[in-house]
Design a protein around this motif. Sequence first.
Motif, PDB file in Angstrom:
ATOM      1  N   LYS A 131       0.828  -1.204   0.000  1.00  0.00           N
ATOM      2  CA  LYS A 131       0.000   0.000   0.000  1.00  0.00           C
ATOM      3  C   LYS A 131       0.862   1.253   0.000  1.00  0.00           C
ATOM      4  N   SER A 132       1.985   1.220   0.724  1.00  0.00           N
ATOM      5  CA  SER A 132       2.884   2.375   0.749  1.00  0.00           C
ATOM      6  C   SER A 132       3.523   2.587  -0.616  1.00  0.00           C
ATOM      7  N   VAL A 133       3.862   1.494  -1.307  1.00  0.00           N
ATOM      8  CA  VAL A 133       4.472   1.601  -2.634  1.00  0.00           C
ATOM      9  C   VAL A 133       3.483   2.200  -3.629  1.00  0.00           C
TER      10      VAL A 133
ATOM     11  N   ALA B 148      -2.784   4.002  -8.154  1.00  0.00           N
ATOM     12  CA  ALA B 148      -1.896   2.933  -8.626  1.00  0.00           C
ATOM     13  C   ALA B 148      -2.275   1.645  -7.914  1.00  0.00           C
ATOM     14  N   THR B 149      -2.256   0.562  -8.654  1.00  0.00           N
ATOM     15  CA  THR B 149      -2.569  -0.748  -8.098  1.00  0.00           C
ATOM     16  C   THR B 149      -1.518  -1.745  -8.547  1.00  0.00           C
ATOM     17  N   LEU B 150      -1.305  -2.761  -7.717  1.00  0.00           N
ATOM     18  CA  LEU B 150      -0.381  -3.842  -8.028  1.00  0.00           C
ATOM     19  C   LEU B 150      -1.163  -5.057  -8.502  1.00  0.00           C
TER      20      LEU B 150
ATOM     21  N   THR C 157      -3.475   4.915 -13.078  1.00  0.00           N
ATOM     22  CA  THR C 157      -4.589   5.562 -13.772  1.00  0.00           C
ATOM     23  C   THR C 157      -4.651   7.021 -13.357  1.00  0.00           C
ATOM     24  N   PRO C 158      -4.049   7.920 -14.137  1.00  0.00           N
ATOM     25  CA  PRO C 158      -4.126   9.344 -13.830  1.00  0.00           C
ATOM     26  C   PRO C 158      -5.362   9.978 -14.467  1.00  0.00           C
ATOM     27  N   SER C 159      -5.887  10.999 -13.799  1.00  0.00           N
ATOM     28  CA  SER C 159      -7.035  11.738 -14.316  1.00  0.00           C
ATOM     29  C   SER C 159      -6.574  13.134 -14.717  1.00  0.00           C
ATOM     30  N   THR C 160      -6.845  13.514 -15.966  1.00  0.00           N
ATOM     31  CA  THR C 160      -6.421  14.815 -16.483  1.00  0.00           C
ATOM     32  C   THR C 160      -7.589  15.496 -17.182  1.00  0.00           C
TER      33      THR C 160
ATOM     34  N   THR D 228       2.058   0.126 -16.379  1.00  0.00           N
ATOM     35  CA  THR D 228       1.055   0.456 -17.394  1.00  0.00           C
ATOM     36  C   THR D 228       0.376   1.756 -16.990  1.00  0.00           C
ATOM     37  N   VAL D 229       0.115   2.610 -17.965  1.00  0.00           N
ATOM     38  CA  VAL D 229      -0.515   3.905 -17.708  1.00  0.00           C
ATOM     39  C   VAL D 229      -1.790   3.993 -18.537  1.00  0.00           C
TER      40      VAL D 229
END
Length: 211
Positions: free
Chosen positions: A138-140, A159-161, A169-172, A204-205
């Motif tokens: 979770k910290s990573v 971010a998920t592992l 998954t960024p939101s812009t 992956t992004v």
Amino acid sequence: MTGLTLTQEDTNPPEGGPVGAHQAKRDKAADRAAMRAFRPSRRAPAVVVAVLLTLLGLLVAVETVSALVGSPLRLVPYDRMLGWASSTLWSNPLFVLASVIVALIGLALLITALVPGRPRMMPVRSHDPDVIIGLRPKSVTRALAHAAEEVPGVHSARATLRGGTVAVTPSTSGWDKERFTHEVREAVLTRLAGLDLVEPYRVTVDVKERK
């Protein structure tokens, strides 16, 4: 909402200068020690199997001792079971069903033993076999999400592992998805390299447009 996905292998930057054979050996030993220390365990299935086997052993022991002293308890109807087994054909649907159930249970236990569980800690390179360092997953993921959020134009990110892959998954609110994907990927890879994890991870992004 549209998205663009790009995948890149995470590679640690090469270390500057030659590394002595002794230090390289210590580094490998340190990595192996960290991997062993934080290897996922299967405690719950092991406890269940151990309890069941213990109860079965106690049942056999009680039945055996009671029969030897001349007063069998007969907690299990052996005579009926033996009679049913001797009079039942291999093609009997009930026998086939019971065999399939037992086989599936055995297969489930085998898969549980072979497939690694989710790690509680992610090993970090210490370059010393006597020093074990680990980070919570979770910290990573939180650190990598923060790295993505530091990219100009990114409002939020998560971010998920997933096994050996970090999915970001960024939101812009911008329209240049390719630029955002590249910049977020580079930021996440830089932060990932800074964490210096023992295991390599792919990144992956998937850029999402904010309405």
